[in-house]
Design a protein around this motif. Structure first.
Motif, PDB file in Angstrom:
ATOM      1  N   LYS A   1       0.829  -1.210   0.000  1.00  0.00           N
ATOM      2  CA  LYS A   1       0.000   0.000   0.000  1.00  0.00           C
ATOM      3  C   LYS A   1       0.859   1.254   0.000  1.00  0.00           C
ATOM      4  O   LYS A   1       0.530   2.247  -0.660  1.00  0.00           O
ATOM      5  CB  LYS A   1      -0.921  -0.019   1.212  1.00  0.00           C
ATOM      6  CG  LYS A   1      -2.053  -1.031   1.127  1.00  0.00           C
ATOM      7  CD  LYS A   1      -2.930  -0.982   2.370  1.00  0.00           C
ATOM      8  CE  LYS A   1      -4.064  -2.005   2.285  1.00  0.00           C
ATOM      9  NZ  LYS A   1      -4.915  -1.979   3.511  1.00  0.00           N
ATOM     10  N   VAL A   2       1.952   1.211   0.769  1.00  0.00           N
ATOM     11  CA  VAL A   2       2.847   2.372   0.782  1.00  0.00           C
ATOM     12  C   VAL A   2       3.429   2.612  -0.606  1.00  0.00           C
ATOM     13  O   VAL A   2       3.442   3.742  -1.122  1.00  0.00           O
ATOM     14  CB  VAL A   2       3.969   2.173   1.822  1.00  0.00           C
ATOM     15  CG1 VAL A   2       4.973   3.322   1.738  1.00  0.00           C
ATOM     16  CG2 VAL A   2       3.379   2.077   3.215  1.00  0.00           C
ATOM     17  N   ILE A   3       3.908   1.541  -1.224  1.00  0.00           N
ATOM     18  CA  ILE A   3       4.495   1.685  -2.553  1.00  0.00           C
ATOM     19  C   ILE A   3       3.438   2.125  -3.564  1.00  0.00           C
ATOM     20  O   ILE A   3       3.695   2.961  -4.439  1.00  0.00           O
ATOM     21  CB  ILE A   3       5.143   0.360  -2.983  1.00  0.00           C
ATOM     22  CG1 ILE A   3       6.319   0.034  -2.051  1.00  0.00           C
ATOM     23  CG2 ILE A   3       5.612   0.418  -4.431  1.00  0.00           C
ATOM     24  CD1 ILE A   3       6.925  -1.322  -2.273  1.00  0.00           C
ATOM     25  N   LYS A   4       2.228   1.583  -3.454  1.00  0.00           N
ATOM     26  CA  LYS A   4       1.163   1.951  -4.397  1.00  0.00           C
ATOM     27  C   LYS A   4       0.786   3.420  -4.253  1.00  0.00           C
ATOM     28  O   LYS A   4       0.525   4.112  -5.239  1.00  0.00           O
ATOM     29  CB  LYS A   4      -0.064   1.079  -4.167  1.00  0.00           C
ATOM     30  CG  LYS A   4      -1.198   1.347  -5.157  1.00  0.00           C
ATOM     31  CD  LYS A   4      -2.363   0.411  -4.930  1.00  0.00           C
ATOM     32  CE  LYS A   4      -3.456   0.647  -5.967  1.00  0.00           C
ATOM     33  NZ  LYS A   4      -3.985   2.010  -5.927  1.00  0.00           N
ATOM     34  N   SER A   5       0.749   3.914  -3.016  1.00  0.00           N
ATOM     35  CA  SER A   5       0.395   5.325  -2.831  1.00  0.00           C
ATOM     36  C   SER A   5       1.421   6.234  -3.495  1.00  0.00           C
ATOM     37  O   SER A   5       1.071   7.257  -4.093  1.00  0.00           O
ATOM     38  CB  SER A   5       0.291   5.639  -1.336  1.00  0.00           C
ATOM     39  OG  SER A   5       1.552   5.505  -0.698  1.00  0.00           O
ATOM     40  N   VAL A   6       2.709   5.844  -3.403  1.00  0.00           N
ATOM     41  CA  VAL A   6       3.750   6.628  -4.081  1.00  0.00           C
ATOM     42  C   VAL A   6       3.611   6.489  -5.596  1.00  0.00           C
ATOM     43  O   VAL A   6       3.716   7.459  -6.347  1.00  0.00           O
ATOM     44  CB  VAL A   6       5.139   6.169  -3.608  1.00  0.00           C
ATOM     45  CG1 VAL A   6       6.221   6.925  -4.376  1.00  0.00           C
ATOM     46  CG2 VAL A   6       5.284   6.392  -2.120  1.00  0.00           C
ATOM     47  N   HIS A   7       3.369   5.285  -6.062  1.00  0.00           N
ATOM     48  CA  HIS A   7       3.241   5.049  -7.504  1.00  0.00           C
ATOM     49  C   HIS A   7       2.065   5.818  -8.081  1.00  0.00           C
ATOM     50  O   HIS A   7       2.163   6.442  -9.148  1.00  0.00           O
ATOM     51  CB  HIS A   7       3.078   3.546  -7.763  1.00  0.00           C
ATOM     52  CG  HIS A   7       2.835   3.211  -9.200  1.00  0.00           C
ATOM     53  ND1 HIS A   7       1.563   3.051  -9.718  1.00  0.00           N
ATOM     54  CD2 HIS A   7       3.688   3.049 -10.241  1.00  0.00           C
ATOM     55  CE1 HIS A   7       1.648   2.787 -11.009  1.00  0.00           C
ATOM     56  NE2 HIS A   7       2.926   2.770 -11.349  1.00  0.00           N
ATOM     57  N   ASP A   8       0.922   5.795  -7.398  1.00  0.00           N
ATOM     58  CA  ASP A   8      -0.247   6.519  -7.883  1.00  0.00           C
ATOM     59  C   ASP A   8       0.008   8.017  -7.937  1.00  0.00           C
ATOM     60  O   ASP A   8      -0.517   8.719  -8.801  1.00  0.00           O
ATOM     61  CB  ASP A   8      -1.462   6.249  -6.987  1.00  0.00           C
ATOM     62  CG  ASP A   8      -1.967   4.827  -7.140  1.00  0.00           C
ATOM     63  OD1 ASP A   8      -1.599   4.187  -8.150  1.00  0.00           O
ATOM     64  OD2 ASP A   8      -2.715   4.362  -6.263  1.00  0.00           O
ATOM     65  N   PHE A   9       0.801   8.518  -7.022  1.00  0.00           N
ATOM     66  CA  PHE A   9       1.075   9.943  -6.995  1.00  0.00           C
ATOM     67  C   PHE A   9       2.058  10.356  -8.083  1.00  0.00           C
ATOM     68  O   PHE A   9       1.920  11.388  -8.724  1.00  0.00           O
ATOM     69  CB  PHE A   9       1.624  10.339  -5.617  1.00  0.00           C
ATOM     70  CG  PHE A   9       1.973  11.801  -5.515  1.00  0.00           C
ATOM     71  CD1 PHE A   9       0.984  12.758  -5.435  1.00  0.00           C
ATOM     72  CD2 PHE A   9       3.294  12.197  -5.518  1.00  0.00           C
ATOM     73  CE1 PHE A   9       1.297  14.098  -5.342  1.00  0.00           C
ATOM     74  CE2 PHE A   9       3.622  13.538  -5.430  1.00  0.00           C
ATOM     75  CZ  PHE A   9       2.619  14.490  -5.342  1.00  0.00           C
TER      76      PHE A   9
END
Length: 454
Positions: free
Chosen positions: A271-279
C-alpha cells in the motif's frame, strides 16, 4: 449746342462718295442708361462666378488629393497587415482580399474574388459543413461571435493550418448592411507555443512530483522498514519451525499465523508503494467528477507518514452532502499534498507544542472570484505555525522562490497554476490565533442527466 462733324471721301470704281457724320450732345435717355447698368451688373456677376468657380476648383483639387492620399494610406496599411482581410457581399461572394490573406492561403486575388461556395481554401471533406455555416451566416440567422471562431483552412499547396476568424457586418453610409468583413489570423504558431507550454508544464509538474517523493524518501524508508523487518522476523521463525522436522498441530498453527502476518505486512508495504506510484505516475490530462473525500483518501497515506514523524495531529473536516468536483484528479491531489506538507513543515519547530493540521472542504460563497460560474467548493489547509513574514508574502507564489534550504521553489507556483487552470483561485490568509490558511476553489461537476427508462 456744339456740333461735331467728320467726313471721309471714298473713291470707288466709277463712283465718288463723301461720308459725313455729325454728332451733338442731347438730353439723357432712359433706355441707354438701363442697358449700360445691366451690362455692368452682368460683368460683375460673371467675374464673381469665375472667382467662386476658381475657389471651388481649388477646394475640389485639394479634396481629391486628400482622398487619394487617404486611399494610398489605407492601401499601404492593408498591405502591411499580417492579418488576412476578406470581404463578402450578402450573397456570400468574395469582394475583397488583402495581400496578407492571399499570402496566407497561397491563392492570387483573381482566384478568390467572386467565389461563393465552396471557397478554394476550404478542406474538401468539410466543405458541406462550412457551406451550411456560410449559408446560415449570410442569411443572418446566426450572427458570428464577437470573440471570433476557429476554423481550418487549406493552402494552395495542400497544407492545412488553423485560423481564428472574427467577422463584423459591413454597413454603408445609409446604415444598410452590404456584406461581411472578416479578419483571419493564422494561429499555427500560437497552437505550437501552447503545445510546447503544455508539454513543459507537464514535465515541470512531473519533476515536482518526483521532487516531492524524493524529499519524502526518508519517511518512505522508515515506513517500509517496519513491515520488512516484521516479514523477516516471521520468516525466520517459520524456518526455525521447519528446521526441527515436520511440525506438529501446534507448530502448523504457528506456521499458518506467521504466514498470515507475513501476508499482512507485505500488503502494508504494498500500500505504501502503491500510494507513491499513484502519486508519481503520469496520467493523461482528463477532468472527471471526483468526490472530495476521494481526493483526501488518496493523499492521506503520504500525509500520515510525515504527520507521524513530526508529531502532527491531522483533522479532516468535510461538510455533509458535498457534490463532486470537476478536476484533473492527479494534479489536485498534488496541490493538496504540497499544501499539507508545507503546513506540517511550518510547524516543525520546538516552540510549537500543539501541532494541528486541519484539512477542510465546504461550499464556497459567491464572491467576485466565483461569480463567473455556478457551484464551487472551497478546500482549505490550516496550520498553527509561525505564519509568513509580510516581506515574504508577495513573493511566495513566484517560481523558484523558496524559504527552505533544500526547497526548489516550485510547489506553490505549480499549485496556483493547477488551480487557475481549473478556473479557481488560490489565496492565503492568517490563521487565528496563529499560523496560516491556504484556500483554493474548484468547480462543482455538472449533474449527470438521469437515463430515461421505457
Amino acid at each position: 449746342s456744339r456740333v461735331f462733324t467728320a467726313q471721309q471721301l471714298l473713291n470707288l470704281p466709277g463712283y465718288t462718295i463723301v461720308v459725313r457724320m455729325d454728332s451733338w450732345r442731347a438730353a439723357p435717355d432712359l433706355f441707354p442708361d438701363v442697358l449700360t447698368a445691366l451690362v455692368s451688373v452682368m460683368s460683375i456677376a460673371l467675374v464673381s462666378v469665375l472667382v467662386l468657380l476658381a475657389k471651388d476648383t481649388r477646394r475640389r483639387l485639394r479634396a481629391e488629393r486628400g482622398l487619394a492620399d487617404a486611399l494610398a494610406f489605407r492601401q499601404a496599411m492593408e498591405d502591411s497587415l499580417v492579418t488576412g482581410l476578406r470581404a463578402r457581399d450578402l450573397q456570400g461572394h468574395i469582394t475583397y482580399v488583402n495581400p496578407a490573406f492571399c499570402q496566407m492561403v497561397g491563392f492570387a486575388p483573381q482566384e478568390l474574388l467572386g467565389h461563393n461556395v465552396s471557397a478554394p481554401y476550404w478542406p474538401p471533406e468539410q466543405a458541406d459543413e462550412y457551406g451550411q455555416r456560410h449559408t446560415i451566416r449570410m442569411s443572418g440567422g446566426s450572427p458570428p461571435p464577437r470573440e471570433g471562431f476557429e476554423s481550418m483552412f487549406v493552402r494552395k499547396d495542400g497544407t492545412r493550418f488553423p485560423v481564428l476568424i472574427i467577422e463584423a457586418p459591413l454597413i454603408d453610409a445609409q446604415g444598410v448592411q452590404t456584406g461581411w468583413m472578416g479578419a483571419c489570423l493564422d494561429i499555427s504558431e500560437q497552437r505550437r507555443v501552447q503545445e510546447l507550454t503544455r508539454a513543459a508544464q507537464e514535465r515541470l509538474q512531473a519533476t515536482a512530483r518526483l521532487a516531492t517523493v524524493g524529499e519524502m524518501a526518508s519517511l518512505l524508508s522508515h515506513e517500509l522498514n517496519q513491515p520488512l523487518a516484521a516479514i523477516s522476523s516471521y520468516a525466520t521463525g517459520s524456518m526455525n519451525l521447519l528446521g526441527d522436522g515436520p511440525p506438529g498441530p501446534e507448530g502448523m498453527a504457528s506456521l499458518a499465523l506467521a504466514m498470515r502476518r507475513i501476508a499482512e505486512q507485505a500488503g502494508r508495504a504494498g500500500k505504501v508503494i502503491k500510494s507513491v506510484h499513484d502519486f508519481v505516475r503520469r496520467r493523461d490530462e482528463a477532468r472527471e467528477a471526483v468526490p472530495p473525500q476521494a481526493l483526501f483518501d488518496a493523499i492521506m497515506p503520504l500525509v500520515g507518514l510525515q504527520a507521524t514523524k513530526l508529531d502532527v495531529h491531522v483533522e479532516l473536516v468535510l461538510e455533509t452532502d458535498l457534490p463532486p468536483v470537476l478536476c484533473d484528479r492527479t494534479m489536485v491531489e498534488q496541490v493538496l499534498l504540497n499544501l499539507a506538507r508545507n503546513a506540517m513543515q511550518a510547524m516543525d519547530q520546538p516552540a510549537i507544542v500543539q501541532r494541528r493540521l486541519v484539512l477542510a472542504v465546504r461550499r464556497a460563497g459567491t464572491t467576485q472570484r466565483t461569480a463567473h460560474a455556478p457551484g464551487w467548493l472551497e478546500f482549505s489547509v490550516a496550520d498553527g505555525g509561525p505564519g509568513i513574514a509580510p516581506e515574504v508574502a508577495p513573493k511566495l507564489f513566484t517560481p523558484f522562490f523558496t524559504t527552505k534550504a533544500e526547497g526548489m521553489g516550485l510547489g506553490l507556483s505549480l499549485c496556483r497554476t493547477v488551480v487557475e487552470q481549473h478556473g479557481g483561485f488560490l489565496a492565503m490568509e492568517p490563521n487565528r490565533p496563529q499560523g496560516m490558511v491556504f484556500k483554493f476553489t474548484l468547480p462543482v461537476a455538472p449533474p449527470v442527466p438521469a437515463a430515461n427508462h421505457h
